[in-house]
Design an enzyme around this catalytic site. Structure first.
Site, PDB file in Angstrom:
ATOM      1  N   SER A  65      47.334 -20.106 -26.298  1.00 45.42           N
ATOM      2  CA  SER A  65      46.712 -20.612 -25.079  1.00 45.42           C
ATOM      3  C   SER A  65      47.771 -20.903 -24.031  1.00 45.42           C
ATOM      4  O   SER A  65      48.644 -21.751 -24.233  1.00 45.42           O
ATOM      5  CB  SER A  65      45.934 -21.896 -25.384  1.00 45.42           C
ATOM      6  N   HIS A 104      38.158 -18.703 -21.620  1.00 44.63           N
ATOM      7  CA  HIS A 104      37.268 -19.784 -22.068  1.00 44.63           C
ATOM      8  C   HIS A 104      36.867 -20.600 -20.841  1.00 44.63           C
ATOM      9  O   HIS A 104      37.691 -21.312 -20.269  1.00 44.63           O
ATOM     10  CB  HIS A 104      38.020 -20.636 -23.101  1.00 44.63           C
ATOM     11  N   MET A 149      39.158 -24.637 -16.386  1.00 44.49           N
ATOM     12  CA  MET A 149      38.511 -25.948 -16.272  1.00 44.49           C
ATOM     13  C   MET A 149      38.253 -26.263 -14.804  1.00 44.49           C
ATOM     14  O   MET A 149      39.091 -25.981 -13.950  1.00 44.49           O
ATOM     15  CB  MET A 149      39.403 -27.030 -16.878  1.00 44.49           C
ATOM     16  N   ASP A 167      39.433 -23.768 -31.415  1.00 40.29           N
ATOM     17  CA  ASP A 167      40.366 -24.111 -30.342  1.00 40.29           C
ATOM     18  C   ASP A 167      40.641 -25.602 -30.401  1.00 40.29           C
ATOM     19  O   ASP A 167      39.716 -26.414 -30.270  1.00 40.29           O
ATOM     20  CB  ASP A 167      39.757 -23.725 -28.992  1.00 40.29           C
ATOM     21  N   MET A 169      34.929 -25.869 -30.873  1.00 41.38           N
ATOM     22  CA  MET A 169      36.002 -26.741 -30.401  1.00 41.38           C
ATOM     23  C   MET A 169      36.387 -27.726 -31.501  1.00 41.38           C
ATOM     24  O   MET A 169      35.539 -28.456 -32.007  1.00 41.38           O
ATOM     25  CB  MET A 169      35.576 -27.495 -29.150  1.00 41.38           C
ATOM     26  N   HIS A 173      44.821 -16.379 -24.679  1.00 41.06           N
ATOM     27  CA  HIS A 173      43.729 -17.308 -24.387  1.00 41.06           C
ATOM     28  C   HIS A 173      43.988 -18.022 -23.061  1.00 41.06           C
ATOM     29  O   HIS A 173      45.062 -18.582 -22.841  1.00 41.06           O
ATOM     30  CB  HIS A 173      43.619 -18.339 -25.515  1.00 41.06           C
ATOM     31  N   MET A 216      35.366 -23.549 -19.313  1.00 44.75           N
ATOM     32  CA  MET A 216      34.933 -24.937 -19.465  1.00 44.75           C
ATOM     33  C   MET A 216      34.482 -25.419 -18.091  1.00 44.75           C
ATOM     34  O   MET A 216      35.129 -26.245 -17.445  1.00 44.75           O
ATOM     35  CB  MET A 216      36.076 -25.795 -20.025  1.00 44.75           C
ATOM     36  N   ASP A 226      42.385 -20.901 -20.600  1.00 45.74           N
ATOM     37  CA  ASP A 226      41.441 -22.011 -20.467  1.00 45.74           C
ATOM     38  C   ASP A 226      41.160 -22.299 -18.999  1.00 45.74           C
ATOM     39  O   ASP A 226      42.060 -22.688 -18.253  1.00 45.74           O
ATOM     40  CB  ASP A 226      42.016 -23.261 -21.123  1.00 45.74           C
TER      41      ASP A 226
END
Length: 208
Positions: free
Chosen positions: A6, A64, A35, A169, A135, A31, A66, A33
C-alpha cells in the site's frame, strides 16, 4: 498469496520511485488507498495521482475507495488506470450500480467491509464480485494493529464461495500473515511492513 504493498505507507515525495521499487521487489499488485475525509477521517489522493503513477508499473493497480460516493468518482479512477476497484458496502451509493460501472469498463470489482459490518452485508453480491476486501483494521489510517477476529469473516466467505478471492487490509506483517494464509486469504495488503523495511524485496519475500 499475493502481496499488494500500500503506497499509503510510501514516501509521498517520491511516489513514482517507490512504486517502481516495490514492483522490482516482487509486489503482485500495487494498492492505492483513496480517502475523502468524509467516509473516513483522512484525506489521501485522487485519480490524477493514479494516472501519474500508472506509467511506473505494469502490475495491477488495486484502488480501494474509502469514499462516501463511489459512483461519482469510480469512472475517473477507471480512466486513470485502476485495474481492480474495491468500494465499501457502507458507502452511500447503490452497490449494484457501482459494481456494474466497474464491470462495464472491463475491470475487477470488489466490495470492502469495515470491522463492525457483518459478512452478511456482502453475501447478496458474491456471485458478481471478483474479490472481497475484509478490513482487518478500522479504515482511515495506516500503522494500526491487526484485528485477528476479522479472519472469521474470511473463513465464512470461503465457506460460502471457495473460489472467490479474499483480500485483507490492515496490520499485515510477518507475524500476522501466517494466520491470514491459514484462514484462506488470497491477497494481503501490506503498508508499513514493506515500506518501512530497509529491503523491500526481503520484506515481500518474508510475507510470501
Amino acid at each position: 498469496m499475493l502481496i499488494a504493498p500500500s503506497i499509503l505507507a510510501a514516501d509521498f515525495a517520491a511516489l513514482g520511485a517507490e512504486v517502481e521499487a516495490v514492483d522490482r521487489a516482487g509486489a503482485d499488485w500495487i494498492h492505492l488507498d483513496v480517502m475523502d475525509g468524509h467516509f473516513v477521517p483522512n484525506l489521501t489522493f485522487g485519480p490524477d495521482t493514479v494516472r501519474a503513477l500508472r506509467p511506473h508499473s505494469k502490475k495491477p493497480f488495486d484502488v480501494h475507495l474509502m469514499i462516501s460516493h463511489p459512483l461519482s468518482y469510480v469512472g475517473a479512477f477507471l480512466d486513470a488506470g485502476a485495474d481492480c476497484v474495491s468500494f465499501h458496502i457502507e458507502a452511500d451509493d447503490d452497490a449494484q450500480e457501482v459494481i456494474d460501472r466497474i464491470h462495464q469498463a472491463g475491470r475487477r470489482a470488489g466490495l470492502a467491509i469495515k470491522p463492525a459490518t457483518p459478512v452478511e452485508a456482502v453475501v447478496p453480491y458474491l456471485g458478481q464480485l471478483d474479490f472481497v476486501l475484509v478490513m482487518t483494521v478500522e479504515p482511515g489510517f495506516g500503522g494500526q494493529a491487526f484485528r485477528a477476529e476479522q479472519l472469521e469473516k474470511v473463513r465464512a466467505l470461503k465457506a460460502l464461495s471457495p473460489a472467490l478471492p479474499i483480500e485483507i487490509d490492515g496490520g499485515v506483517n510477518e507475524q500476522t500473515a501466517p494466520a491470514a494464509k491459514a484462514a484462506g486469504v488470497d491477497i494481503c495488503v501490506a503498508g508499513s511492513s514493506v515500506f518501512r523495511a530497509a529491503d523491500y524485496a526481503q520484506a515481500i519475500a518474508v510475507l510470501k
